[in-house]
Scaffold this active site. Structure first.
Site, mmCIF file in Angstrom:
data_model
loop_
_atom_site.group_PDB
_atom_site.id
_atom_site.type_symbol
_atom_site.label_atom_id
_atom_site.label_comp_id
_atom_site.label_asym_id
_atom_site.label_seq_id
_atom_site.Cartn_x
_atom_site.Cartn_y
_atom_site.Cartn_z
ATOM 1 N N HIS A 1 21.286 38.075 47.521
ATOM 2 C CA HIS A 1 22.651 38.350 47.054
ATOM 3 C C HIS A 1 22.878 37.580 45.760
ATOM 4 C CE1 HIS A 1 27.043 38.514 46.857
ATOM 5 N NE2 HIS A 1 26.953 37.248 46.495
ATOM 6 N N LYS B 1 18.438 35.940 51.503
ATOM 7 C CA LYS B 1 18.893 36.395 52.818
ATOM 8 C C LYS B 1 17.860 36.061 53.908
ATOM 9 C CE LYS B 1 21.820 39.986 50.799
ATOM 10 N NZ LYS B 1 22.282 41.400 50.852
ATOM 11 N N ASN C 1 17.898 43.410 51.982
ATOM 12 C CA ASN C 1 17.497 43.550 50.581
ATOM 13 C C ASN C 1 17.296 42.199 49.887
ATOM 14 O OD1 ASN C 1 20.137 42.830 50.347
ATOM 15 N ND2 ASN C 1 20.789 44.587 49.145
ATOM 16 N N GLU D 1 32.877 32.726 45.393
ATOM 17 C CA GLU D 1 31.768 32.525 46.329
ATOM 18 C C GLU D 1 31.254 31.082 46.285
ATOM 19 O OE1 GLU D 1 29.051 35.655 45.194
ATOM 20 O OE2 GLU D 1 30.421 37.216 45.908
ATOM 21 N N TYR E 1 32.099 38.312 52.707
ATOM 22 C CA TYR E 1 32.036 39.779 52.663
ATOM 23 C C TYR E 1 33.395 40.428 52.934
ATOM 24 C CZ TYR E 1 26.901 39.687 52.458
ATOM 25 O OH TYR E 1 25.586 39.507 52.069
HETATM 26 P P1 CMP Z 1 24.765 42.933 48.656
HETATM 27 O O1 CMP Z 1 25.014 43.889 47.542
HETATM 28 O O2 CMP Z 1 24.202 41.601 48.402
HETATM 29 O O3 CMP Z 1 26.165 42.745 49.454
HETATM 30 C C1 CMP Z 1 26.607 43.742 50.353
HETATM 31 C C2 CMP Z 1 25.479 44.000 51.287
HETATM 32 O O4 CMP Z 1 25.758 44.947 52.268
HETATM 33 C C3 CMP Z 1 24.317 44.607 50.515
HETATM 34 O O5 CMP Z 1 23.774 43.629 49.679
HETATM 35 C C4 CMP Z 1 23.457 45.075 51.655
HETATM 36 O O6 CMP Z 1 22.785 43.979 52.279
HETATM 37 C C5 CMP Z 1 24.541 45.587 52.596
HETATM 38 N N1 CMP Z 1 24.770 47.011 52.422
HETATM 39 C C6 CMP Z 1 25.407 47.622 51.403
HETATM 40 N N2 CMP Z 1 25.446 48.948 51.593
HETATM 41 C C7 CMP Z 1 24.830 49.185 52.761
HETATM 42 C C8 CMP Z 1 24.550 50.338 53.519
HETATM 43 N N3 CMP Z 1 24.918 51.542 53.092
HETATM 44 N N4 CMP Z 1 23.889 50.200 54.682
HETATM 45 C C9 CMP Z 1 23.527 48.972 55.123
HETATM 46 N N5 CMP Z 1 23.769 47.819 54.453
HETATM 47 C C10 CMP Z 1 24.411 47.930 53.290
#
Ligand code: CMP
Length: 137
Positions: free
Chosen positions: A117, A10, A114, A128, A51
């Site tokens: 992905h 990311k 985070n 994807e 998404y």
């Molecule tokens: P990922 O699981 O890769 O894909 C969905 C993304 O949404 C997740 O990583 C985070 O980057 C974001 N995400 C999921 N839950 C939350 C949340 N509660 N608040 C902010 N971002 C979120």
């Protein structure tokens, strides 16, 4: 069971110079191979497709904004049980809940930022991969 998965490093991982470190962790796993790799700034249309399951959730709009805020590294990784395996390397979504030793546990603090992905199932991986690497679909 040989599989393939779609991995995105990311914008926070690219901005912080962590792509080499994260790619090294993936490459160290025996037999796993990166079979496509591209640095790319994602447009809203691509992110809406990627998404789509999160559309309407409170974190969706800021997530799309963040994911288009700078380049990502998009990869296809192939190998034995690679779908579950990359998700284990990544750790849980919330970096504070992620164990030390995982990518998110070692480097992350914010849920949205985070770092990585990784597809969560064979169906997601195929869907994807078609979005990010249509010629490899
Ligand atoms: P990922 O699981 O890769 O894909 C969905 C993304 O949404 C997740 O990583 C985070 O980057 C974001 N995400 C999921 N839950 C939350 C949340 N509660 N608040 C902010 N971002 C979120």
């Amino acid at each position: 069971m040989t599989q393939r998965t779609l991995v995105l490093l990311k914008p926070d991982a690219v901005r912080r110079g962590l792509t080499g470190e994260i790619i090294s962790r993936i490459e160290r796993k025996a037999g796993w191979r990166i079979t496509a790799l591209e640095l790319r700034t994602l447009d809203t249309e691509t992110l809406e497709q990627h998404y789509s399951e999160h559309k309407g959730k409170p974190f969706y709009e800021p997530l799309v904004e963040f994911m288009s805020s700078g380049p990502v590294v998009a990869m296809i990784v192939e190998g034995e049980r690679v779908i579950e395996g990359v998700r284990t390397l990544a750790g849980p979504t919330d970096p504070i809940a992620a164990p030390p030793g995982s990518i998110r546990g070692d480097y992350g603090v914010i849920v949205r930022e985070n770092l990585i992905h990784a597809s969560d199932s064979e169906e997601s991986a195929e869907r994807e991969i078609k979005i990010f690497f249509p010629d490899r679909g």
